[in-house]
Design a protein around this motif. Structure first.
Motif, PDB file in Angstrom:
ATOM      1  N   ARG A 161      31.089  -9.212  43.140  1.00  0.00           N
ATOM      2  CA  ARG A 161      30.591  -9.792  44.386  1.00  0.00           C
ATOM      3  C   ARG A 161      29.099 -10.128  44.319  1.00  0.00           C
ATOM      4  O   ARG A 161      28.671 -11.190  44.735  1.00  0.00           O
ATOM      5  CB  ARG A 161      30.846  -8.826  45.555  1.00  0.00           C
ATOM      6  CG  ARG A 161      30.381  -9.364  46.914  1.00  0.00           C
ATOM      7  CD  ARG A 161      30.539  -8.325  48.016  1.00  0.00           C
ATOM      8  NE  ARG A 161      29.666  -7.180  47.876  1.00  0.00           N
ATOM      9  CZ  ARG A 161      28.363  -7.162  48.207  1.00  0.00           C
ATOM     10  NH1 ARG A 161      27.772  -8.258  48.679  1.00  0.00           N
ATOM     11  NH2 ARG A 161      27.647  -6.062  48.058  1.00  0.00           N
ATOM     12  N   ILE A 162      28.300  -9.223  43.773  1.00  0.00           N
ATOM     13  CA  ILE A 162      26.843  -9.413  43.821  1.00  0.00           C
ATOM     14  C   ILE A 162      26.289 -10.274  42.694  1.00  0.00           C
ATOM     15  O   ILE A 162      25.178 -10.782  42.792  1.00  0.00           O
ATOM     16  CB  ILE A 162      26.081  -8.064  43.853  1.00  0.00           C
ATOM     17  CG1 ILE A 162      26.284  -7.279  42.561  1.00  0.00           C
ATOM     18  CG2 ILE A 162      26.467  -7.264  45.074  1.00  0.00           C
ATOM     19  CD1 ILE A 162      25.374  -6.078  42.417  1.00  0.00           C
ATOM     20  N   LEU A 163      27.070 -10.457  41.612  1.00  0.00           N
ATOM     21  CA  LEU A 163      26.578 -11.254  40.489  1.00  0.00           C
ATOM     22  C   LEU A 163      26.572 -12.741  40.795  1.00  0.00           C
ATOM     23  O   LEU A 163      27.494 -13.262  41.415  1.00  0.00           O
ATOM     24  CB  LEU A 163      27.437 -11.026  39.251  1.00  0.00           C
ATOM     25  CG  LEU A 163      27.064  -9.837  38.384  1.00  0.00           C
ATOM     26  CD1 LEU A 163      28.106  -9.646  37.299  1.00  0.00           C
ATOM     27  CD2 LEU A 163      25.692  -9.991  37.770  1.00  0.00           C
ATOM     28  N   LYS A 164      25.542 -13.399  40.314  1.00  0.00           N
ATOM     29  CA  LYS A 164      25.491 -14.856  40.367  1.00  0.00           C
ATOM     30  C   LYS A 164      26.494 -15.399  39.352  1.00  0.00           C
ATOM     31  O   LYS A 164      26.782 -14.733  38.352  1.00  0.00           O
ATOM     32  CB  LYS A 164      24.093 -15.359  40.001  1.00  0.00           C
ATOM     33  CG  LYS A 164      23.012 -14.966  40.981  1.00  0.00           C
ATOM     34  CD  LYS A 164      21.653 -15.439  40.495  1.00  0.00           C
ATOM     35  CE  LYS A 164      20.559 -14.997  41.437  1.00  0.00           C
ATOM     36  NZ  LYS A 164      19.214 -15.370  40.925  1.00  0.00           N
ATOM     37  N   PRO A 165      27.036 -16.601  39.575  1.00  0.00           N
ATOM     38  CA  PRO A 165      27.914 -17.196  38.558  1.00  0.00           C
ATOM     39  C   PRO A 165      27.195 -17.246  37.210  1.00  0.00           C
ATOM     40  O   PRO A 165      26.022 -17.594  37.129  1.00  0.00           O
ATOM     41  CB  PRO A 165      28.169 -18.597  39.105  1.00  0.00           C
ATOM     42  CG  PRO A 165      28.031 -18.436  40.597  1.00  0.00           C
ATOM     43  CD  PRO A 165      26.909 -17.428  40.763  1.00  0.00           C
ATOM     44  N   GLY A 166      27.897 -16.846  36.164  1.00  0.00           N
ATOM     45  CA  GLY A 166      27.310 -16.800  34.827  1.00  0.00           C
ATOM     46  C   GLY A 166      26.571 -15.512  34.539  1.00  0.00           C
ATOM     47  O   GLY A 166      26.041 -15.323  33.443  1.00  0.00           O
ATOM     48  N   GLY A 167      26.533 -14.588  35.522  1.00  0.00           N
ATOM     49  CA  GLY A 167      25.860 -13.313  35.325  1.00  0.00           C
ATOM     50  C   GLY A 167      26.628 -12.423  34.369  1.00  0.00           C
ATOM     51  O   GLY A 167      27.762 -12.701  33.999  1.00  0.00           O
ATOM     52  N   SER A 168      25.996 -11.325  33.966  1.00  0.00           N
ATOM     53  CA  SER A 168      26.621 -10.400  33.012  1.00  0.00           C
ATOM     54  C   SER A 168      26.541  -8.973  33.502  1.00  0.00           C
ATOM     55  O   SER A 168      25.618  -8.597  34.219  1.00  0.00           O
ATOM     56  CB  SER A 168      25.922 -10.484  31.656  1.00  0.00           C
ATOM     57  OG  SER A 168      26.088 -11.744  31.076  1.00  0.00           O
ATOM     58  N   VAL A 169      27.523  -8.192  33.071  1.00  0.00           N
ATOM     59  CA  VAL A 169      27.522  -6.753  33.299  1.00  0.00           C
ATOM     60  C   VAL A 169      27.378  -6.091  31.942  1.00  0.00           C
ATOM     61  O   VAL A 169      28.098  -6.431  31.001  1.00  0.00           O
ATOM     62  CB  VAL A 169      28.833  -6.284  33.971  1.00  0.00           C
ATOM     63  CG1 VAL A 169      28.881  -4.762  34.033  1.00  0.00           C
ATOM     64  CG2 VAL A 169      28.959  -6.865  35.362  1.00  0.00           C
ATOM     65  N   PHE A 170      26.441  -5.184  31.839  1.00  0.00           N
ATOM     66  CA  PHE A 170      26.228  -4.417  30.621  1.00  0.00           C
ATOM     67  C   PHE A 170      26.603  -2.974  30.937  1.00  0.00           C
ATOM     68  O   PHE A 170      25.994  -2.361  31.803  1.00  0.00           O
ATOM     69  CB  PHE A 170      24.766  -4.502  30.172  1.00  0.00           C
ATOM     70  CG  PHE A 170      24.285  -5.910  29.982  1.00  0.00           C
ATOM     71  CD1 PHE A 170      24.556  -6.596  28.807  1.00  0.00           C
ATOM     72  CD2 PHE A 170      23.575  -6.556  30.985  1.00  0.00           C
ATOM     73  CE1 PHE A 170      24.127  -7.910  28.636  1.00  0.00           C
ATOM     74  CE2 PHE A 170      23.137  -7.865  30.812  1.00  0.00           C
ATOM     75  CZ  PHE A 170      23.408  -8.537  29.640  1.00  0.00           C
ATOM     76  N   VAL A 171      27.631  -2.453  30.263  1.00  0.00           N
ATOM     77  CA  VAL A 171      28.071  -1.085  30.499  1.00  0.00           C
ATOM     78  C   VAL A 171      27.673  -0.264  29.289  1.00  0.00           C
ATOM     79  O   VAL A 171      28.182  -0.469  28.186  1.00  0.00           O
ATOM     80  CB  VAL A 171      29.594  -1.006  30.729  1.00  0.00           C
ATOM     81  CG1 VAL A 171      30.005   0.438  30.990  1.00  0.00           C
ATOM     82  CG2 VAL A 171      30.010  -1.905  31.888  1.00  0.00           C
TER      83      VAL A 171
END
Length: 147
Positions: free
Chosen positions: A77-87
């Motif tokens: 929900r909060i990420l901009k399109p093209g954003g990434s999640v680093f786990v």
């Protein structure tokens, strides 16, 4: 001067030093950021940020239960399109079941196939993942789901 990246860092731990967040983000190619940090993130029901307002999320996971399906949904929900999640996970004792759980959660949240980066060559200052434990970052790209 480059553009500053909006980064949200979350953990289920009590402490997440800013320098650790900056170190990991630099490793993944984010040079300039002023991270927002939420500790004990599993206790919140909604991330207090607007939709499509964050360029990247860094989740530091010390257990297989975090991040949860609900939190991955919030990342989406909060990420901009093209954003990434680093786990960032502790790889000690990492097994197929943990990898499958991680893959299922990110797939359900609308993320693409993960990539893993070995973090054994960096030291996260003042954070428990740095003390004699191998760590990996799993990178997920966000692709908005068409409605």
């Amino acid at each position: 001067m480059g553009t500053q990246t909006t980064v949200l860092a979350v953990t289920d731990d009590v402490v997440l030093p800013v320098i650790s967040v900056l170190t990991v983000m630099k490793v993944v190619g984010v040079e300039r950021c002023d991270p927002m940090i939420i500790t004990q993130a599993s206790t919140i029901s909604q991330v207090p940020l607007d939709s499509s307002s964050v360029d990247a999320v860094l989740a530091v996971s010390t257990t297989s239960e975090f991040p949860t399906d609900k939190i991955y949904g919030e990342f989406s929900r909060i990420l901009k399109p093209g954003g990434s999640v680093f786990v960032c996970t502790n790889s000690e004792g990492e097994n197929v079941e943990l990898q499958q759980t991680l893959q299922r959660r990110v797939t359900l949240a609308g993320f693409m196939e993960p990539q893993s980066l070995d973090l054994t060559s960096i030291r996260l200052p003042n954070f428990s993942l740095s003390v004699g434990v191998s760590s990996f970052i799993h990178v997920f790209s966000f692709t908005p789901v068409s409605v």
